[in-house]
Scaffold this motif. Structure first.
Motif, PDB file in Angstrom:
ATOM      1  N   LEU A  21       0.795  -1.234   0.000  1.00  0.00           N
ATOM      2  CA  LEU A  21       0.000   0.000   0.000  1.00  0.00           C
ATOM      3  C   LEU A  21       0.824   1.279   0.000  1.00  0.00           C
ATOM      4  N   GLY A  22       2.093   1.198   0.296  1.00  0.00           N
ATOM      5  CA  GLY A  22       2.856   2.418   0.476  1.00  0.00           C
ATOM      6  C   GLY A  22       2.590   3.023   1.846  1.00  0.00           C
ATOM      7  N   LEU A  23       2.140   2.191   2.761  1.00  0.00           N
ATOM      8  CA  LEU A  23       1.842   2.595   4.126  1.00  0.00           C
ATOM      9  C   LEU A  23       2.464   1.549   5.035  1.00  0.00           C
ATOM     10  N   PRO A  24       3.320   1.948   5.972  1.00  0.00           N
ATOM     11  CA  PRO A  24       3.988   0.928   6.795  1.00  0.00           C
ATOM     12  C   PRO A  24       3.005   0.138   7.644  1.00  0.00           C
ATOM     13  N   TYR A  25       3.228  -1.164   7.683  1.00  0.00           N
ATOM     14  CA  TYR A  25       2.405  -2.033   8.527  1.00  0.00           C
ATOM     15  C   TYR A  25       3.039  -2.038   9.899  1.00  0.00           C
ATOM     16  N   ARG A  26       2.490  -1.205  10.773  1.00  0.00           N
ATOM     17  CA  ARG A  26       3.030  -1.053  12.119  1.00  0.00           C
ATOM     18  C   ARG A  26       1.924  -0.604  13.046  1.00  0.00           C
ATOM     19  N   ALA A  27       2.225  -0.546  14.319  1.00  0.00           N
ATOM     20  CA  ALA A  27       1.241  -0.111  15.312  1.00  0.00           C
ATOM     21  C   ALA A  27       0.748   1.292  14.976  1.00  0.00           C
ATOM     22  N   CYS A  28      -0.561   1.475  15.154  1.00  0.00           N
ATOM     23  CA  CYS A  28      -1.181   2.774  14.918  1.00  0.00           C
ATOM     24  C   CYS A  28      -2.519   2.774  15.648  1.00  0.00           C
ATOM     25  N   LEU A  29      -3.185   3.891  15.658  1.00  0.00           N
ATOM     26  CA  LEU A  29      -4.509   3.934  16.247  1.00  0.00           C
ATOM     27  C   LEU A  29      -5.497   3.255  15.298  1.00  0.00           C
ATOM     28  N   VAL A  30      -6.531   2.659  15.856  1.00  0.00           N
ATOM     29  CA  VAL A  30      -7.581   2.065  15.024  1.00  0.00           C
ATOM     30  C   VAL A  30      -8.165   3.147  14.120  1.00  0.00           C
ATOM     31  N   ASP A  31      -8.312   4.358  14.637  1.00  0.00           N
ATOM     32  CA  ASP A  31      -8.827   5.464  13.822  1.00  0.00           C
ATOM     33  C   ASP A  31      -7.927   5.741  12.622  1.00  0.00           C
ATOM     34  N   THR A  66      -4.041 -15.710   9.375  1.00  0.00           N
ATOM     35  CA  THR A  66      -2.823 -15.778   8.563  1.00  0.00           C
ATOM     36  C   THR A  66      -1.577 -16.018   9.406  1.00  0.00           C
ATOM     37  N   GLY A  67      -1.757 -16.235  10.696  1.00  0.00           N
ATOM     38  CA  GLY A  67      -0.611 -16.525  11.554  1.00  0.00           C
ATOM     39  C   GLY A  67       0.184 -15.305  11.969  1.00  0.00           C
ATOM     40  N   ARG A  68      -0.356 -14.103  11.737  1.00  0.00           N
ATOM     41  CA  ARG A  68       0.309 -12.867  12.160  1.00  0.00           C
ATOM     42  C   ARG A  68      -0.656 -12.092  13.047  1.00  0.00           C
ATOM     43  N   PRO A  69      -0.948 -12.659  14.229  1.00  0.00           N
ATOM     44  CA  PRO A  69      -2.006 -12.078  15.062  1.00  0.00           C
ATOM     45  C   PRO A  69      -1.706 -10.652  15.510  1.00  0.00           C
ATOM     46  N   ALA A  70      -2.742  -9.856  15.447  1.00  0.00           N
ATOM     47  CA  ALA A  70      -2.696  -8.487  15.939  1.00  0.00           C
ATOM     48  C   ALA A  70      -3.764  -8.377  17.015  1.00  0.00           C
ATOM     49  N   LYS A  71      -3.757  -7.280  17.726  1.00  0.00           N
ATOM     50  CA  LYS A  71      -4.807  -7.059  18.713  1.00  0.00           C
ATOM     51  C   LYS A  71      -5.051  -5.570  18.850  1.00  0.00           C
ATOM     52  N   VAL A  72      -6.138  -5.250  19.504  1.00  0.00           N
ATOM     53  CA  VAL A  72      -6.487  -3.856  19.770  1.00  0.00           C
ATOM     54  C   VAL A  72      -6.479  -3.674  21.272  1.00  0.00           C
ATOM     55  N   LYS A  73      -5.823  -2.619  21.719  1.00  0.00           N
ATOM     56  CA  LYS A  73      -5.698  -2.366  23.152  1.00  0.00           C
ATOM     57  C   LYS A  73      -5.935  -0.881  23.424  1.00  0.00           C
ATOM     58  N   PRO A  74      -6.809  -0.556  24.387  1.00  0.00           N
ATOM     59  CA  PRO A  74      -6.977   0.853  24.756  1.00  0.00           C
ATOM     60  C   PRO A  74      -5.733   1.340  25.501  1.00  0.00           C
ATOM     61  N   MET A  75      -5.238   2.504  25.085  1.00  0.00           N
ATOM     62  CA  MET A  75      -4.043   3.075  25.707  1.00  0.00           C
ATOM     63  C   MET A  75      -4.196   4.588  25.768  1.00  0.00           C
ATOM     64  N   GLU A  76      -3.522   5.189  26.728  1.00  0.00           N
ATOM     65  CA  GLU A  76      -3.503   6.648  26.843  1.00  0.00           C
ATOM     66  C   GLU A  76      -2.561   7.202  25.773  1.00  0.00           C
ATOM     67  N   VAL A  77      -3.081   8.091  24.934  1.00  0.00           N
ATOM     68  CA  VAL A  77      -2.293   8.645  23.826  1.00  0.00           C
ATOM     69  C   VAL A  77      -2.293  10.161  23.934  1.00  0.00           C
ATOM     70  N   VAL A  84      -4.644  14.476  25.935  1.00  0.00           N
ATOM     71  CA  VAL A  84      -4.373  13.077  26.273  1.00  0.00           C
ATOM     72  C   VAL A  84      -5.717  12.378  26.425  1.00  0.00           C
ATOM     73  N   ARG A  85      -5.913  11.330  25.613  1.00  0.00           N
ATOM     74  CA  ARG A  85      -7.159  10.578  25.657  1.00  0.00           C
ATOM     75  C   ARG A  85      -6.860   9.093  25.512  1.00  0.00           C
ATOM     76  N   THR A  86      -7.794   8.294  25.964  1.00  0.00           N
ATOM     77  CA  THR A  86      -7.686   6.860  25.733  1.00  0.00           C
ATOM     78  C   THR A  86      -8.119   6.593  24.304  1.00  0.00           C
ATOM     79  N   ALA A  87      -7.286   5.870  23.590  1.00  0.00           N
ATOM     80  CA  ALA A  87      -7.580   5.530  22.197  1.00  0.00           C
ATOM     81  C   ALA A  87      -7.301   4.049  21.999  1.00  0.00           C
ATOM     82  N   ARG A  88      -8.003   3.455  21.055  1.00  0.00           N
ATOM     83  CA  ARG A  88      -7.784   2.054  20.723  1.00  0.00           C
ATOM     84  C   ARG A  88      -6.596   1.979  19.773  1.00  0.00           C
ATOM     85  N   VAL A  89      -5.577   1.221  20.178  1.00  0.00           N
ATOM     86  CA  VAL A  89      -4.349   1.090  19.402  1.00  0.00           C
ATOM     87  C   VAL A  89      -4.347  -0.274  18.728  1.00  0.00           C
TER      88      VAL A  89
END
Length: 143
Positions: A21-31, A66-77, A84-89
């Motif tokens: 996609l031209g977008l790094p596959y890394r941790a980010c906010l769900v938004d 696909t064997g590359r499990p990810a998860k969503v976790k609420p964190m203070e951002v 500073v707000r809690t956001a789903r990461v």
């Protein structure tokens, strides 16, 4: 044929996680991931993107199968406006805070590092190219 039968979020995740996609596959906010998905839908002609909650559940299911499990976790951002707000990461790996760094600081850093890449993907920081202009609209030529 299998690819054609996949839903848009599945194709988005496959291309994003595969580096297509031209977008790094890394941790980010769900938004942030959802904004990228909405742009992807626009680019591939899907006029009816899934709702964010359905989209995020589908991404998690795809990552598990696909064997590359990810998860969503609420964190203070801490956001760029200083709030500073809690956001789903969306975590593609466990958070690895550095020494003397909290998970919230790590999440804030992940958000801040992903945002410029997302803006580039969304083309928010660059002028529209002639092929992106609407039909019947003139494109200025500075030359």
């Amino acid at each position: 044929l299998i690819e054609l039968n996949r839903k848009t979020p599945e194709r988005f995740w496959t291309e994003w996680s595969g580096g297509e996609l031209g977008l790094p596959y890394r941790a980010c906010l769900v938004d942030q991931a959802y904004r990228a998905y909405q742009k992807y839908c626009d680019r591939v002609g899907d006029r009816f993107p899934l709702q964010k909650a359905v989209f995020s559940r589908l991404l998690l299911r795809m990552s598990d199968t696909t064997g590359r499990p990810a998860k969503v976790k609420p964190m203070e951002v801490t956001f760029t406006d200083g709030s500073v707000r809690t956001a789903r990461v969306f975590l593609v790996a466990e958070p690895m805070p550095g020494p003397h760094q909290t998970q919230g600081e790590w999440a804030s850093e992940a958000y801040a590092e992903f945002e410029p890449e997302l803006r580039k993907y969304l083309r928010l920081d660059s002028p529209r190219s002639p092929d992106e202009s609407k039909p019947g609209t003139a494109v200025a030529d500075d030359g």
